[in-house]
Design a protein around this motif. Structure first.
Motif, PDB file in Angstrom:
ATOM      1  N   MET A   1       0.851  -1.193   0.000  1.00 26.55           N
ATOM      2  CA  MET A   1       0.000   0.000   0.000  1.00 26.55           C
ATOM      3  C   MET A   1       0.883   1.237   0.000  1.00 26.55           C
ATOM      4  N   ARG A   2       0.564   2.220  -0.793  1.00 20.15           N
ATOM      5  CA  ARG A   2       1.362   3.427  -0.882  1.00 20.15           C
ATOM      6  C   ARG A   2       1.361   4.156   0.458  1.00 20.15           C
ATOM      7  N   HIS A   3       2.437   4.953   0.685  1.00 20.17           N
ATOM      8  CA  HIS A   3       2.591   5.656   1.962  1.00 20.17           C
ATOM      9  C   HIS A   3       1.434   6.602   2.237  1.00 20.17           C
ATOM     10  N   ASP A   4       0.951   7.323   1.188  1.00 21.10           N
ATOM     11  CA  ASP A   4      -0.118   8.276   1.425  1.00 21.10           C
ATOM     12  C   ASP A   4      -1.406   7.569   1.847  1.00 21.10           C
ATOM     13  N   LYS A   5      -1.650   6.357   1.328  1.00 21.25           N
ATOM     14  CA  LYS A   5      -2.823   5.588   1.749  1.00 21.25           C
ATOM     15  C   LYS A   5      -2.688   5.165   3.206  1.00 21.25           C
ATOM     16  N   ALA A   6      -1.473   4.771   3.603  1.00 19.08           N
ATOM     17  CA  ALA A   6      -1.240   4.377   4.991  1.00 19.08           C
ATOM     18  C   ALA A   6      -1.499   5.559   5.921  1.00 19.08           C
ATOM     19  N   ALA A   7      -1.068   6.754   5.498  1.00 22.17           N
ATOM     20  CA  ALA A   7      -1.295   7.946   6.308  1.00 22.17           C
ATOM     21  C   ALA A   7      -2.782   8.236   6.428  1.00 22.17           C
ATOM     22  N   MET A   8      -3.539   8.021   5.350  1.00 25.39           N
ATOM     23  CA  MET A   8      -4.981   8.245   5.387  1.00 25.39           C
ATOM     24  C   MET A   8      -5.659   7.286   6.359  1.00 25.39           C
ATOM     25  N   ILE A   9      -5.194   6.040   6.385  1.00 26.31           N
ATOM     26  CA  ILE A   9      -5.777   5.048   7.288  1.00 26.31           C
ATOM     27  C   ILE A   9      -5.526   5.431   8.746  1.00 26.31           C
ATOM     28  N   ILE A  10      -4.277   5.819   9.056  1.00 26.19           N
ATOM     29  CA  ILE A  10      -3.942   6.224  10.423  1.00 26.19           C
ATOM     30  C   ILE A  10      -4.751   7.455  10.818  1.00 26.19           C
ATOM     31  N   ASP A  11      -4.874   8.408   9.880  1.00 24.57           N
ATOM     32  CA  ASP A  11      -5.627   9.634  10.168  1.00 24.57           C
ATOM     33  C   ASP A  11      -7.102   9.325  10.416  1.00 24.57           C
ATOM     34  N   LEU A  12      -7.652   8.386   9.643  1.00 23.18           N
ATOM     35  CA  LEU A  12      -9.049   8.002   9.838  1.00 23.18           C
ATOM     36  C   LEU A  12      -9.234   7.305  11.183  1.00 23.18           C
ATOM     37  N   ALA A  13      -8.279   6.466  11.567  1.00 22.65           N
ATOM     38  CA  ALA A  13      -8.336   5.802  12.872  1.00 22.65           C
ATOM     39  C   ALA A  13      -8.292   6.836  13.991  1.00 22.65           C
ATOM     40  N   ARG A  14      -7.480   7.878  13.812  1.00 17.61           N
ATOM     41  CA  ARG A  14      -7.423   8.942  14.820  1.00 17.61           C
ATOM     42  C   ARG A  14      -8.774   9.645  14.929  1.00 17.61           C
ATOM     43  N   GLY A  15      -9.412   9.857  13.793  1.00 19.50           N
ATOM     44  CA  GLY A  15     -10.727  10.480  13.815  1.00 19.50           C
ATOM     45  C   GLY A  15     -11.730   9.636  14.566  1.00 19.50           C
ATOM     46  N   MET A  16     -11.699   8.316  14.366  1.00 15.13           N
ATOM     47  CA  MET A  16     -12.604   7.423  15.084  1.00 15.13           C
ATOM     48  C   MET A  16     -12.322   7.440  16.582  1.00 15.13           C
ATOM     49  N   ALA A  17     -11.043   7.539  16.950  1.00 14.82           N
ATOM     50  CA  ALA A  17     -10.679   7.549  18.367  1.00 14.82           C
ATOM     51  C   ALA A  17     -11.014   8.875  19.025  1.00 14.82           C
ATOM     52  N   ALA A  18     -11.039   9.958  18.231  1.00 14.25           N
ATOM     53  CA  ALA A  18     -11.283  11.293  18.784  1.00 14.25           C
ATOM     54  C   ALA A  18     -12.758  11.629  18.901  1.00 14.25           C
ATOM     55  N   SER A  19     -13.637  10.806  18.324  1.00  8.19           N
ATOM     56  CA  SER A  19     -15.066  11.090  18.327  1.00  8.19           C
ATOM     57  C   SER A  19     -15.788  10.214  19.344  1.00  8.19           C
ATOM     58  N   MET A  42     -10.951   2.716   2.787  1.00  6.21           N
ATOM     59  CA  MET A  42     -10.163   3.187   3.927  1.00  6.21           C
ATOM     60  C   MET A  42     -10.773   2.693   5.245  1.00  6.21           C
ATOM     61  N   ARG A  43     -12.106   2.745   5.338  1.00  5.40           N
ATOM     62  CA  ARG A  43     -12.782   2.262   6.545  1.00  5.40           C
ATOM     63  C   ARG A  43     -12.515   0.775   6.755  1.00  5.40           C
ATOM     64  N   ASP A  44     -12.629  -0.014   5.696  1.00  6.06           N
ATOM     65  CA  ASP A  44     -12.392  -1.456   5.807  1.00  6.06           C
ATOM     66  C   ASP A  44     -10.961  -1.750   6.226  1.00  6.06           C
ATOM     67  N   ALA A  45     -10.007  -0.923   5.746  1.00  5.52           N
ATOM     68  CA  ALA A  45      -8.613  -1.116   6.132  1.00  5.52           C
ATOM     69  C   ALA A  45      -8.421  -0.813   7.617  1.00  5.52           C
ATOM     70  N   VAL A  46      -9.105   0.206   8.131  1.00 10.53           N
ATOM     71  CA  VAL A  46      -9.037   0.513   9.561  1.00 10.53           C
ATOM     72  C   VAL A  46      -9.621  -0.634  10.369  1.00 10.53           C
ATOM     73  N   LEU A  47     -10.750  -1.187   9.917  1.00  9.48           N
ATOM     74  CA  LEU A  47     -11.368  -2.304  10.625  1.00  9.48           C
ATOM     75  C   LEU A  47     -10.433  -3.507  10.688  1.00  9.48           C
ATOM     76  N   MET A  48      -9.654  -3.700   9.635  1.00 11.78           N
ATOM     77  CA  MET A  48      -8.736  -4.840   9.599  1.00 11.78           C
ATOM     78  C   MET A  48      -7.534  -4.614  10.513  1.00 11.78           C
ATOM     79  N   LEU A  49      -7.016  -3.371  10.534  1.00 11.60           N
ATOM     80  CA  LEU A  49      -5.804  -3.081  11.299  1.00 11.60           C
ATOM     81  C   LEU A  49      -6.070  -2.773  12.763  1.00 11.60           C
ATOM     82  N   PHE A  50      -7.314  -2.344  13.062  1.00  9.96           N
ATOM     83  CA  PHE A  50      -7.656  -1.981  14.438  1.00  9.96           C
ATOM     84  C   PHE A  50      -8.898  -2.771  14.864  1.00  9.96           C
TER      85      PHE A  50
END
Length: 329
Positions: A1-19, A42-50
């Protein structure tokens, strides 16, 4: 997975944790600035990693959140992010906003205390270099003040929906005791309490530096049900609220480039004219503050309307002329 996609996944996970209530798919699209299909991936990737992600039913949609937050590794800020926090605190302190500066400085200390020492040591040289290389230009103008005790009393009254009483003193007027339903705070060239008069219900603004003996009272005092602080603030060119009018300005060709990049008002529209000039239109109140601002444009700005703005400009010019005459006596 490209680096920018990985950053998007981490950022989305942070959003889920902050809400606290979780993010809907629409919330995720807004955060990522992406289309529905990309957001779903991106959501499915977060579900898989977290695996700790919770799915919450919120008919007709669903929400996702991460309870308990993320690890320090996933949450470590960058040097640039820490720089902006440092600059924001320094900007408030330079502007005389000691209470707001102290709040941000306290947050900065907490963030640094939560960072692993190895990460903090690695970040420190870059952060120090960036702090030395950037500063905030302090603009001439009123020096706003916001006493920490007054802010705490107002914020407590807003949260508890309790009435607020204070003594208000304006230049040239007798000090009066006021009782209001607090709606919120506006910070700018001066700091204001926005509140509804408990008798008339009229929304008014009160400068914090003119308030004394501020105290939250007993009982309930709610803002009007349809009141929106952001919409209220957006009505005026500055802070002062009066009649809303259609403003039309013509900016000469030599100032057109600057006018195109200028944020005049949230409701603004710009029209390109055949001679290279720009016509700016928006709806606002606060004609006196707008007239003061138009002084900075010199001959490049022509007022096409309304008449009240033209009158405000004439009065401001006359006042400036009288001051010059007095200086020559």
């Amino acid at each position: 997975m490209r680096h920018d996609k990985a950053a998007m996944i981490i950022d989305l996970a942070r959003g889920m944790a902050a809400s606290a209530e979780g993010l809907s798919l629409a919330d995720m699209q807004t955060q990522l600035g992406a289309g529905r299909r990309t957001t779903e991936r991106m959501r499915d990737a977060v579900l898989m990693l977290f695996p700790q992600v919770e799915e919450i039913s919120d008919p007709p949609s669903k929400r996702w959140r991460i309870r308990g937050g993320l690890s320090a590794f996933e949450q470590a800020p960058t040097a640039t992010e820490m720089l902006e926090l440092t600059k924001a605190a320094a900007g408030h302190r330079a502007a005389g906003e000691a209470a707001r500066a102290a709040a941000l400085e306290g947050l900065e200390r907490k963030v640094k205390a939560a960072i692993r020492s190895t990460t903090l040591n690695r970040m420190a040289p870059d952060l120090e270099a960036l702090v030395r290389a950037e500063t905030i230009a302090v603009q001439a103008g009123p020096r706003p003040t916001a006493d920490e005790t007054v802010l705490a009393e107002i914020r407590g009254a807003v949260l508890a929906e309790r009435p607020l009483s204070f003594i208000y003193a304006r230049p040239g007027a007798e000090a009066r005791t006021r009782s209001v339903a607090p709606c919120g705070l506006m910070f700018g060239r001066a700091n204001y309490l926005v509140a509804a008069d408990r008798e008339s219900g009229r929304i008014q603004t009160f400068r914090l530096d003119r308030m004394s003996a501020v105290e939250a009272g007993e009982g309930t005092a709610r803002p009007p049900a349809d009141f929106d602080l952001g919409a209220f603030a957006g009505q005026s060119f500055g802070i002062y609220q009066d009649e809303i009018e259609d403003v039309v300005l013509r900016i000469a060709p030599e100032g057109a480039d600057e006018a195109r990049g200028w944020r005049w008002h949230p409701t603004q529209t710009l029209t390109e004219e055949a001679d290279g000039s720009v016509t700016v239109r928006f709806r606002a109140s606060g004609m006196r503050e707008l007239a003061w601002h138009l002084f900075t444009w010199g001959e490049q700005a022509t007022i096409l309307g309304p008449q009240r703005l033209k009158t405000a400009m004439v009065e401001a010019l006359a006042a400036a002329g009288r001051a010059l005459e007095r200086a020559q006596i």
